[in-house]
Design an enzyme around this catalytic site. Structure first.
Site, short mmCIF file in Angstrom:
data_model
loop_
_atom_site.label_atom_id
_atom_site.label_comp_id
_atom_site.label_asym_id
_atom_site.label_seq_id
_atom_site.Cartn_x
_atom_site.Cartn_y
_atom_site.Cartn_z
N LEU A 8 0.84 -1.20 0.00
CA LEU A 8 0.00 0.00 0.00
C LEU A 8 0.88 1.25 0.00
CD1 LEU A 8 -2.84 -0.97 2.50
CD2 LEU A 8 -2.54 -1.56 0.08
N ALA A 9 0.67 2.07 -1.00
CA ALA A 9 1.55 3.24 -1.15
C ALA A 9 0.81 4.41 -1.78
CB ALA A 9 2.74 2.86 -2.03
N ARG A 15 1.56 14.87 6.78
CA ARG A 15 2.46 15.38 7.81
C ARG A 15 3.92 15.44 7.38
NH1 ARG A 15 1.78 12.38 13.06
NH2 ARG A 15 0.63 10.82 11.88
N GLY A 80 -9.45 4.44 2.22
CA GLY A 80 -9.13 3.55 3.34
C GLY A 80 -8.30 2.36 2.91
N GLU A 155 -9.64 0.55 15.87
CA GLU A 155 -8.80 1.72 15.62
C GLU A 155 -8.80 2.63 16.84
OE1 GLU A 155 -6.75 2.34 12.88
OE2 GLU A 155 -7.27 0.23 12.81
C1 UD1 Z 1 -3.30 1.69 9.84
C2 UD1 Z 1 -4.19 0.63 10.50
C3 UD1 Z 1 -3.90 0.58 11.98
C4 UD1 Z 1 -2.45 0.29 12.21
C5 UD1 Z 1 -1.56 1.30 11.48
C6 UD1 Z 1 -0.13 0.88 11.54
C7 UD1 Z 1 -6.30 0.56 9.26
C8 UD1 Z 1 -7.70 0.99 9.24
N1 UD1 Z 1 -5.58 0.99 10.30
O1 UD1 Z 1 -3.66 2.94 10.38
O2 UD1 Z 1 -4.68 -0.42 12.61
O3 UD1 Z 1 -2.14 0.30 13.59
O4 UD1 Z 1 -1.94 1.38 10.09
O5 UD1 Z 1 0.69 1.85 10.98
O6 UD1 Z 1 -5.87 -0.16 8.39
N2 UD1 Z 1 -3.19 3.74 2.26
C9 UD1 Z 1 -3.54 3.69 0.94
N3 UD1 Z 1 -4.80 4.05 0.59
C10 UD1 Z 1 -5.73 4.46 1.47
C11 UD1 Z 1 -5.35 4.54 2.83
C12 UD1 Z 1 -4.08 4.16 3.20
O7 UD1 Z 1 -2.76 3.28 0.09
O8 UD1 Z 1 -6.84 4.77 1.05
C13 UD1 Z 1 -1.84 3.31 2.64
C14 UD1 Z 1 -1.00 4.46 3.19
O9 UD1 Z 1 -0.26 5.08 2.15
C15 UD1 Z 1 -0.11 3.75 4.20
C16 UD1 Z 1 -0.95 2.58 4.66
O10 UD1 Z 1 -1.93 2.39 3.68
O11 UD1 Z 1 1.04 3.22 3.58
C17 UD1 Z 1 -1.59 2.84 6.01
O12 UD1 Z 1 -2.44 3.94 5.95
P1 UD1 Z 1 -2.52 5.00 7.11
O13 UD1 Z 1 -3.49 6.06 6.69
O14 UD1 Z 1 -1.18 5.41 7.54
O15 UD1 Z 1 -3.21 4.12 8.25
P2 UD1 Z 1 -3.15 4.35 9.79
O16 UD1 Z 1 -4.17 5.34 10.16
O17 UD1 Z 1 -1.77 4.58 10.21
#
Ligand code: UD1
Ligand code: MG
Length: 451
Positions: A8-9, A15, A80, A155
């Site tokens: 996932l990227a 931030r 998400g 979460e």
């Molecule tokens: C997520 C997890 C959380 C975990 C944490 C660890 C979920 C709902 N929550 O939260 O339980 O403790 O990671 O770091 O999964 N991304 C996408 N597309 C999206 C959303 C996110 O590609 O639509 C990617 C982001 O670029 C990132 C990763 O997924 O690499 C995680 O997303 P992020 O928004 O950082 O999730 P957290 O809120 O940190």
């Protein structure tokens, strides 16, 4: 059982306050995405799918440069983590093994941990990766366990006070059969505090179907997520500390370890000595028994056994130093092979060139490789003596055993054993210096009087 990776990227990384997508920020001069890809590559995955969104073009370029076979899919809206994984569905059509979901901003995951996740899949349908947080903090989903059964993930935003106190938290990484994963994701809703499709919801969905979910544990340092520049700097520092310790461990001397900056792929052989303040860019290999002296900067080069580089040397991409070569202070070398025992000791630029064995390049020598439009090569044979301040106007060849006189501008090939001299002849005028001094002194006296 074959494995596929989904990385996932797509996130923006608000931030980071950056125009560059978060996963392309570097740790040890290597984008975080590439770190994640390399950890995943240790599983020899059948397919690697990268979900890109923000800065997708740049993400794709970096991903393809690392692994040409990587499949980059787009998530145009970041709805998400579950929605992100769903974008990989087509790319994984026909694949019926396990999917490992990785995050592009979690660069330190160990191959061994990924293997443990796969092992745990033998007894569970869904395996999440968790870690114990040292301090309770307002991020990370909480893993609600019942023995080794994972009940659900909550979460932080959606958690009760009691759940927030739990220290076993979600890294986000998981292993699951591909078909089951996409099936579960289809059922995920966005009814939660963020209005996002949470990947974590698949845990309760799996339990509701009577499937088994578990979470295994890794070190907090492995799942260190990077969300800000401060996190990035801390992650880099952590990487450096570990890489230096590894070098010391294999028998490399680092005179002042904290001042040596390494790249993710730096390789250095035992009994090599690295003096203080040396920077390694990507793609450097140094054999055993070499010395890299203080304040040198190396990238994309190979240094053989017994070579001495620096102090203050700059080795740029394409530099190949053979055994027992000497590269001294204020010398820049680019795209050039320096053969065994050759010396470039002072103040020189050697670019797009080859220098034969035991040749000596005098101080201030420049290979004039660029005519303003094109680059040209300079070929210097063995046992050549290049006099100080020689300009070698490429393309040009200097044969074995030849010499160039100091200050020569070489524009034509020099045959073996020949001496090339190309400079104005010296003319000494007896008594002229004294006359000139007298004249100048008289002039100064007149001026001082007038003032
Ligand atoms: C997520 C997890 C959380 C975990 C944490 C660890 C979920 C709902 N929550 O939260 O339980 O403790 O990671 O770091 O999964 N991304 C996408 N597309 C999206 C959303 C996110 O590609 O639509 C990617 C982001 O670029 C990132 C990763 O997924 O690499 C995680 O997303 P992020 O928004 O950082 O999730 P957290 O809120 O940190
Ligand atoms: Mg995050």
């Amino acid at each position: 059982m074959s494995t596929a990776l989904v990385i996932l990227a797509a996130g923006k990384g608000t931030r980071m306050k950056s125009d560059l997508p978060k996963v392309l920020h570097s740790i040890a001069q290597t984008p975080m995405l590439v770190h994640a890809m390399r950890a995943g590559a240790s599983l020899s995955p059948a397919r690697t799918v990268i979900v890109a969104g923000h800065g997708a073009e740049a993400v794709e370029k970096t991903a393809k440069a690392e692994d040409e076979s990587a499949i980059v899919v787009r998530q145009t809206e970041q709805l998400g983590t579950a929605h992100a994984v769903a974008q990989a569905r087509e790319a994984l059509a026909g694949f019926d093994g396990d999917v490992i979901v990785l995050y592009g901003d979690t660069p330190f995951i160990e191959p061994d941990t990924l293997r443990r996740m796969i092992d745990a899949r033998a007894s569970h349908d869904l395996v999440m990766l968790g870690f114990d947080i040292a301090e309770v903090q307002p991020r990370y989903g909480r893993l609600i366990m019942d023995g080794d059964r994972l009940e659900k993930i909550v979460e932080y935003k959606d958690a009760t006070e009691e759940q927030r106190a739990i220290r076993f938290t979600n890294s986000g990484l998981l292993a699951c059969n591909a078909a089951l994963l996409f099936d579960l994701i289809d059922q995920v809703s966005n009814e939660n505090a963020s209005g996002e499709y949470y990947l974590t919801e698949i845990v309760s969905l799996a339990n509701a179907r009577g499937l088994s979910a578990t979470a295994i544990k890794c070190a907090e340092s492995e799942t260190l997520g990077v969300d800000s520049r401060a996190d990035l700097a801390a992650a880099d520092a952590e990487f450096q500390a570990r890489a230096r310790a590894d070098l010391l461990d294999v028998g490399v001397t680092l005179m002042a370890p904290d001042t040596v900056y390494l790249a993710a792929d730096t390789v250095i052989g035992r009994d090599t000595v690295i003096e203080p303040n040396v920077v390694f860019g990507p793609g450097v290999t140094v054999e055993s028994g070499a010395t890299i002296r203080a304040f040198s900067h190396l990238e994309g080069c190979h240094v053989s056994r017994g070579a001495i580089v620096g102090p203050y040397a700059r080795l740029r991409p394409g530099t190949e130093l053979a055994e027992n070569t000497r590269i001294g202070n204020f010398v820049e070398i680019k795209n050039a092979e320096i053969a065994e025992g050759a010396k470039v000791n002072h103040l020189s630029y050697i670019g797009d060139a080859s220098v034969g064995a035991a040749t000596n390049i005098g101080a201030g020598t420049i290979t004039c490789n660029y005519d303003g439009v094109m680059k040209h090569r300079t070929t210097i044979g063995q046992n050549v003596f290049v006099g100080s301040n020689t300009m070698l106007v490429a393309p040009v060849t200097v044969g074995d055993g030849a010499m160039t006189a100091t200050g020569t501008v070489v524009t034509r090939d020099v045959e073996p054993d020949a001496l090339a001299v190309a400079r104005a002849k010296q003319d000494n005028k007896p008594g002229y210096a004294r006359k000139l001094f007298d004249m100048l002194k008289a002039k100064k006296a007149r001026r001082d009087k007038g003032a």
